[in-house]
Write a protein that holds these residues in place. Structure first.
Motif, PDB file in Angstrom:
ATOM      1  N   CYS A  15     -30.536  -3.945 -10.394  1.00  0.00           N
ATOM      2  CA  CYS A  15     -30.053  -3.206 -11.565  1.00  0.00           C
ATOM      3  C   CYS A  15     -29.605  -1.796 -11.149  1.00  0.00           C
ATOM      4  CB  CYS A  15     -31.154  -3.113 -12.614  1.00  0.00           C
ATOM      5  SG  CYS A  15     -31.749  -4.718 -13.217  1.00  0.00           S
ATOM      6  N   VAL A  16     -28.710  -1.232 -11.926  1.00  0.00           N
ATOM      7  CA  VAL A  16     -28.166   0.082 -11.601  1.00  0.00           C
ATOM      8  C   VAL A  16     -29.283   1.124 -11.608  1.00  0.00           C
ATOM      9  CG1 VAL A  16     -27.566   0.584 -14.023  1.00  0.00           C
ATOM     10  CG2 VAL A  16     -26.365   1.750 -12.165  1.00  0.00           C
ATOM     11  N   VAL A  17     -29.247   2.005 -10.623  1.00  0.00           N
ATOM     12  CA  VAL A  17     -30.214   3.100 -10.542  1.00  0.00           C
ATOM     13  C   VAL A  17     -29.742   4.211 -11.471  1.00  0.00           C
ATOM     14  CG1 VAL A  17     -31.299   4.815  -9.038  1.00  0.00           C
ATOM     15  CG2 VAL A  17     -30.820   2.506  -8.169  1.00  0.00           C
ATOM     16  N   THR A  18     -30.534   4.518 -12.479  1.00  0.00           N
ATOM     17  CA  THR A  18     -30.134   5.530 -13.465  1.00  0.00           C
ATOM     18  C   THR A  18     -30.652   6.921 -13.117  1.00  0.00           C
ATOM     19  OG1 THR A  18     -32.067   4.939 -14.817  1.00  0.00           O
ATOM     20  CG2 THR A  18     -29.979   3.832 -15.320  1.00  0.00           C
ATOM     21  N   HIS A  19     -31.787   6.987 -12.391  1.00  0.00           N
ATOM     22  CA  HIS A  19     -32.335   8.286 -11.976  1.00  0.00           C
ATOM     23  C   HIS A  19     -32.960   8.140 -10.597  1.00  0.00           C
ATOM     24  CE1 HIS A  19     -31.754  10.074 -15.942  1.00  0.00           C
ATOM     25  NE2 HIS A  19     -32.355   9.018 -16.475  1.00  0.00           N
ATOM     26  N   GLY A  20     -32.620   9.065  -9.710  1.00  0.00           N
ATOM     27  CA  GLY A  20     -33.235   9.078  -8.397  1.00  0.00           C
ATOM     28  C   GLY A  20     -32.538   8.186  -7.392  1.00  0.00           C
ATOM     29  N   THR A  21     -33.307   7.794  -6.373  1.00  0.00           N
ATOM     30  CA  THR A  21     -32.818   6.977  -5.271  1.00  0.00           C
ATOM     31  C   THR A  21     -33.739   5.785  -5.088  1.00  0.00           C
ATOM     32  OG1 THR A  21     -31.961   8.960  -4.161  1.00  0.00           O
ATOM     33  CG2 THR A  21     -32.188   6.981  -2.822  1.00  0.00           C
ATOM     34  N   LYS A  22     -33.176   4.685  -4.648  1.00  0.00           N
ATOM     35  CA  LYS A  22     -33.955   3.465  -4.434  1.00  0.00           C
ATOM     36  C   LYS A  22     -33.840   3.059  -2.967  1.00  0.00           C
ATOM     37  CE  LYS A  22     -33.783  -1.471  -5.652  1.00  0.00           C
ATOM     38  NZ  LYS A  22     -33.070  -2.474  -6.484  1.00  0.00           N
ATOM     39  N   TRP A  23     -34.999   2.842  -2.330  1.00  0.00           N
ATOM     40  CA  TRP A  23     -35.052   2.354  -0.953  1.00  0.00           C
ATOM     41  C   TRP A  23     -35.744   0.992  -0.942  1.00  0.00           C
ATOM     42  CZ3 TRP A  23     -33.420   4.518   3.714  1.00  0.00           C
ATOM     43  CH2 TRP A  23     -32.942   5.825   3.669  1.00  0.00           C
ATOM     44  N   VAL A  24     -35.112   0.007  -0.304  1.00  0.00           N
ATOM     45  CA  VAL A  24     -35.729  -1.308  -0.151  1.00  0.00           C
ATOM     46  C   VAL A  24     -35.469  -1.803   1.268  1.00  0.00           C
ATOM     47  CG1 VAL A  24     -35.470  -1.950  -2.587  1.00  0.00           C
ATOM     48  CG2 VAL A  24     -33.689  -2.582  -0.936  1.00  0.00           C
ATOM     49  N   ALA A  25     -36.239  -2.812   1.664  1.00  0.00           N
ATOM     50  CA  ALA A  25     -36.005  -3.484   2.949  1.00  0.00           C
ATOM     51  C   ALA A  25     -36.052  -4.987   2.705  1.00  0.00           C
ATOM     52  CB  ALA A  25     -37.050  -3.074   3.978  1.00  0.00           C
ATOM     53  N   ASN A  26     -35.223  -5.712   3.424  1.00  0.00           N
ATOM     54  CA  ASN A  26     -35.158  -7.163   3.299  1.00  0.00           C
ATOM     55  C   ASN A  26     -35.500  -7.818   4.625  1.00  0.00           C
ATOM     56  OD1 ASN A  26     -33.988  -7.504   0.535  1.00  0.00           O
ATOM     57  ND2 ASN A  26     -32.319  -6.321   1.445  1.00  0.00           N
ATOM     58  N   LYS A  27     -36.376  -8.818   4.569  1.00  0.00           N
ATOM     59  CA  LYS A  27     -36.640  -9.644   5.740  1.00  0.00           C
ATOM     60  C   LYS A  27     -36.286 -11.076   5.364  1.00  0.00           C
ATOM     61  CE  LYS A  27     -37.990 -10.859   9.825  1.00  0.00           C
ATOM     62  NZ  LYS A  27     -37.169 -10.488  11.001  1.00  0.00           N
ATOM     63  N   TRP A  28     -35.239 -11.596   6.006  1.00  0.00           N
ATOM     64  CA  TRP A  28     -34.801 -12.972   5.743  1.00  0.00           C
ATOM     65  C   TRP A  28     -35.262 -13.873   6.873  1.00  0.00           C
ATOM     66  CZ3 TRP A  28     -30.610  -9.375   4.589  1.00  0.00           C
ATOM     67  CH2 TRP A  28     -30.381  -9.242   3.201  1.00  0.00           C
ATOM     68  N   ILE A  29     -35.719 -15.044   6.518  1.00  0.00           N
ATOM     69  CA  ILE A  29     -36.102 -16.045   7.511  1.00  0.00           C
ATOM     70  C   ILE A  29     -35.044 -17.136   7.492  1.00  0.00           C
ATOM     71  CG2 ILE A  29     -37.851 -17.703   8.228  1.00  0.00           C
ATOM     72  CD1 ILE A  29     -39.935 -15.905   6.956  1.00  0.00           C
ATOM     73  N   ASN A  30     -34.333 -17.244   8.602  1.00  0.00           N
ATOM     74  CA  ASN A  30     -33.193 -18.162   8.694  1.00  0.00           C
ATOM     75  C   ASN A  30     -33.636 -19.520   9.219  1.00  0.00           C
ATOM     76  OD1 ASN A  30     -32.136 -15.213   9.798  1.00  0.00           O
ATOM     77  ND2 ASN A  30     -30.846 -16.109   8.229  1.00  0.00           N
ATOM     78  N   ILE A  31     -33.351 -20.569   8.443  1.00  0.00           N
ATOM     79  CA  ILE A  31     -33.630 -21.939   8.866  1.00  0.00           C
ATOM     80  C   ILE A  31     -32.459 -22.815   8.430  1.00  0.00           C
ATOM     81  CG2 ILE A  31     -35.229 -23.889   8.774  1.00  0.00           C
ATOM     82  CD1 ILE A  31     -37.434 -21.992   7.958  1.00  0.00           C
ATOM     83  N   ASP A  32     -31.964 -23.616   9.341  1.00  0.00           N
ATOM     84  CA  ASP A  32     -30.861 -24.524   9.038  1.00  0.00           C
ATOM     85  C   ASP A  32     -31.414 -25.760   8.325  1.00  0.00           C
ATOM     86  OD1 ASP A  32     -28.672 -26.355   9.129  1.00  0.00           O
ATOM     87  OD2 ASP A  32     -27.875 -25.271  10.862  1.00  0.00           O
ATOM     88  N   PRO A  33     -30.846 -26.135   7.171  1.00  0.00           N
ATOM     89  CA  PRO A  33     -31.295 -27.363   6.511  1.00  0.00           C
ATOM     90  C   PRO A  33     -31.138 -28.604   7.373  1.00  0.00           C
ATOM     91  CG  PRO A  33     -30.034 -26.022   4.986  1.00  0.00           C
ATOM     92  CD  PRO A  33     -29.891 -25.380   6.345  1.00  0.00           C
ATOM     93  N   ASP A  34     -30.224 -28.551   8.356  1.00  0.00           N
ATOM     94  CA  ASP A  34     -30.075 -29.650   9.306  1.00  0.00           C
ATOM     95  C   ASP A  34     -31.057 -29.427  10.450  1.00  0.00           C
ATOM     96  OD1 ASP A  34     -29.283 -31.286  11.490  1.00  0.00           O
ATOM     97  OD2 ASP A  34     -27.280 -31.484  10.641  1.00  0.00           O
ATOM     98  N   TYR A  35     -32.105 -30.229  10.506  1.00  0.00           N
ATOM     99  CA  TYR A  35     -33.157 -30.008  11.504  1.00  0.00           C
ATOM    100  C   TYR A  35     -32.611 -30.081  12.929  1.00  0.00           C
ATOM    101  CZ  TYR A  35     -37.421 -30.527  14.228  1.00  0.00           C
ATOM    102  OH  TYR A  35     -38.414 -30.348  15.154  1.00  0.00           O
ATOM    103  N   GLN A  36     -31.688 -31.015  13.176  1.00  0.00           N
ATOM    104  CA  GLN A  36     -31.153 -31.177  14.523  1.00  0.00           C
ATOM    105  C   GLN A  36     -30.409 -29.920  14.973  1.00  0.00           C
ATOM    106  OE1 GLN A  36     -31.880 -33.762  16.465  1.00  0.00           O
ATOM    107  NE2 GLN A  36     -33.153 -34.530  14.802  1.00  0.00           N
ATOM    108  N   ARG A  37     -29.653 -29.312  14.076  1.00  0.00           N
ATOM    109  CA  ARG A  37     -28.939 -28.083  14.429  1.00  0.00           C
ATOM    110  C   ARG A  37     -29.919 -26.947  14.722  1.00  0.00           C
ATOM    111  NH1 ARG A  37     -24.404 -28.691  10.082  1.00  0.00           N
ATOM    112  NH2 ARG A  37     -25.825 -27.446   8.828  1.00  0.00           N
ATOM    113  N   GLN A  38     -30.959 -26.838  13.889  1.00  0.00           N
ATOM    114  CA  GLN A  38     -31.944 -25.785  14.117  1.00  0.00           C
ATOM    115  C   GLN A  38     -32.645 -25.979  15.451  1.00  0.00           C
ATOM    116  OE1 GLN A  38     -32.592 -23.090  12.165  1.00  0.00           O
ATOM    117  NE2 GLN A  38     -34.152 -22.348  13.591  1.00  0.00           N
ATOM    118  N   ALA A  39     -32.998 -27.223  15.773  1.00  0.00           N
ATOM    119  CA  ALA A  39     -33.690 -27.507  17.037  1.00  0.00           C
ATOM    120  C   ALA A  39     -32.782 -27.210  18.230  1.00  0.00           C
ATOM    121  CB  ALA A  39     -34.158 -28.952  17.054  1.00  0.00           C
ATOM    122  N   ARG A  40     -31.490 -27.593  18.142  1.00  0.00           N
ATOM    123  CA  ARG A  40     -30.558 -27.308  19.239  1.00  0.00           C
ATOM    124  C   ARG A  40     -30.378 -25.806  19.412  1.00  0.00           C
ATOM    125  NH1 ARG A  40     -27.737 -31.877  17.238  1.00  0.00           N
ATOM    126  NH2 ARG A  40     -26.330 -30.566  16.035  1.00  0.00           N
TER     127      ARG A  40
END
Length: 496
Positions: free
Chosen positions: A437-462
């Motif tokens: 949502c839009v920041v109406t007052h001040g500043t917003k700091w966030v951090a994102n940690k994504w865990i990447n996994i291929d739905p195709d198991y064979q591709r992920q394993a390779r």
């Protein structure tokens, strides 16, 4: 009434409902003598011969099967071998299949409001509360300490933050030429409900994905008027009207008019912080804590994207989006593209889990909104109705089903994909639609940690096997690990 009672009643009652005569022995009814076929000794002899016959047949089948197996093995052993050996059909041997030895543990949500204890750091228990079941979403207060939040923000400032989105994304025209789509084919792709007319929301969805510019219905009507595209003025585009527009007509018009930052899909600045060997201890501790939280194998977390740190100034926002896209046969995951051994113009960031950390408490606005969380149904077309756009986080955040207020040190995490029912990644969870949502007052700091996994198991394993063969690649780079194996694709961390 039990089964035994039902059987007894059936035996004691005739079809007409009257009582039956007592049953006589079989031999009495058939008037058979001791040498007849109904004698017990004859029956026993027949059954013995029958069983012997069956056993002989089974033994014969085993013998044939064993003999055939031995013959095939001898033939295989005697056959000439070579590096370029091919199968009898003339096709090269297929890629080796990896036996699945990893099962992805999913945290149980139980119900909305359920609180469970989780052990993330020694000597302390954190409380994790279920915020929604669709998507499976959790909140963990005090995930980060105040000092850890401060260190992450300082490291991001030291690294330097860049614009999260260019004014106009590049490479779209080249992709359109590569696909060689006709106006009719493009029209049919945009016409979601296949009614032969392009509604405002169908054009809006396309323009946001293609150009990264967030248009409102009012903006679109202005463009129609400026391009004289809607001849009859009904707010709809027919195929004939659509043919008159060039592929970049909207883009050219917007460039002439000028695009404001508030018109972009996202308005923020960000950077990436490497969390591998040699990184700041706080960053390594966060990665370890995420591994414990998600209960996934450390190797999957290690080979995922670095930590993204984002700063939203006053007026900053991020319209509703999915962190991951659906994966089709013609689509490749960005992180496993090299291991897929396929050429495709379509890529998406396969982010199985999102862990979002609030690094400060925001004075006004800045909530994380989930417009359709726990909706009974999901319908993309219904997201824009009567000029009310549920994905517009500048105007309609208050209409979202769920909003999470930023609190310093709190983490929220959710699954972007469902389970396939066999311990791996399933289909995309469309209910994971979210925005800032839009920041109406001040500043917003966030951090994102994504865990990447291929739905195709064979591709992920390779992919993991490929990375294991080059353990030192990329470790000198800030982007981290071996995600930059392709020199032609340096920006592998897509911001969807």
């Amino acid at each position: 009434m039990t089964d035994n009672q039902e059987t007894t009643d059936a035996e004691d009652t005739s079809p007409s409902g009257g009582a039956t005569l007592p049953l006589r022995p079989p031999c009495e009814r058939l008037s058979c003598h001791k040498s007849s076929v109904c004698s017990r000794s004859y029956f026993v002899v027949v059954m013995v011969f029958f069983h012997v016959y069956i056993i002989n047949v089974i033994a014969l089948l085993f013998y044939v099967h064993y003999s055939s197996g031995q013959e095939d093995a001898n033939r295989s052993r005697d056959a000439p071998r070579g590096d370029n050996q091919r199968t009898e059909s003339g096709r090269p041997p297929s890629k080796p299949d990896f036996v699945r030895d990893v099962s992805l543990t999913r945290v149980e949500g139980i119900r909305v409001g359920h609180v469970q204890k989780v052990s993330l750091v020694p000597g302390k228990a954190h409380e994790m509360r279920t915020l929604s079941m669709k998507p499976l979403l959790f909140e963990i207060p005090d995930f980060l300490s105040a000092d850890e939040c401060r260190v992450v923000m300082q490291l991001a400032q030291l690294k330097g933050l860049m614009e999260s989105q260019l004014m106009v994304q590049e490479g779209q025209e080249e992709l359109a030429k590569e696909l060689n789509l006709s106006p009719e084919e493009i029209f049919n792709l945009l016409d979601i409900n296949q009614d032969g007319q392009l509604q405002l929301h169908e054009i809006l969805t396309h323009s946001r994905v293609r150009d990264g510019i967030w248009l409102t219905p009012e903006n679109l009507r202005e463009i129609y008027a400026g391009l004289k595209a809607d001849k009859d003025g009904n707010g709809l585009l027919s195929l004939e009207e659509f043919r008159l527009l060039s592929s970049d007509a909207f883009q050219r018009f917007l460039m002439q008019q000028g695009v404001k930052r508030s018109q972009l899909v996202r308005n923020s600045r960000h950077t990436w912080l490497y969390q591998g060997k040699g990184a700041h201890q706080v960053l390594q501790d966060i990665k370890t804590r995420v591994t414990r939280l998600t209960r996934l194998p450390p190797s999957l977390v290690d080979l995922s994207e670095p930590l993204q740190v984002v700063r939203y100034e006053e007026g900053g926002h991020y319209h509703a989006h999915h962190d991951s896209g659906p994966v089709y046969p013609e689509t490749a995951c960005t992180h496993t593209r090299l291991a897929a051994n396929t050429s495709t113009p379509f890529e998406t960031s396969c982010r199985y889990i999102t862990v979002l950390f609030y690094l400060n408490s925001v004075e006004g606005g800045g909530e994380t909104a989930f417009p359709v969380a726990d909706n009974r149904t999901y319908d993309e077309v219904s997201l824009i109705q009567n000029d009310i756009d549920l994905m517009d986080t500048r105007r309609n955040c208050d209409k979202s089903n769920l909003r999470v207020k930023p609190q310093k040190g709190t983490a929220v995490f959710w699954y972007n994909y469902l389970s396939d029912g066999r311990g791996w990644v399933g289909e995309q969870d469309e209910y994971a639609l979210h925005g800032g949502c839009v920041v109406t007052h001040g500043t917003k700091w966030v951090a994102n940690k994504w865990i990447n996994i291929d739905p195709d198991y064979q591709r992920q394993a390779r992919y993991q096997q490929l990375v294991a063969q080059h353990p030192e690649d990329g470790e000198d780079e800030d982007e981290g690990l071996t995600l930059n194996l392709d020199p032609h694709n340096s920006d592998v961390h897509q911001d969807l």
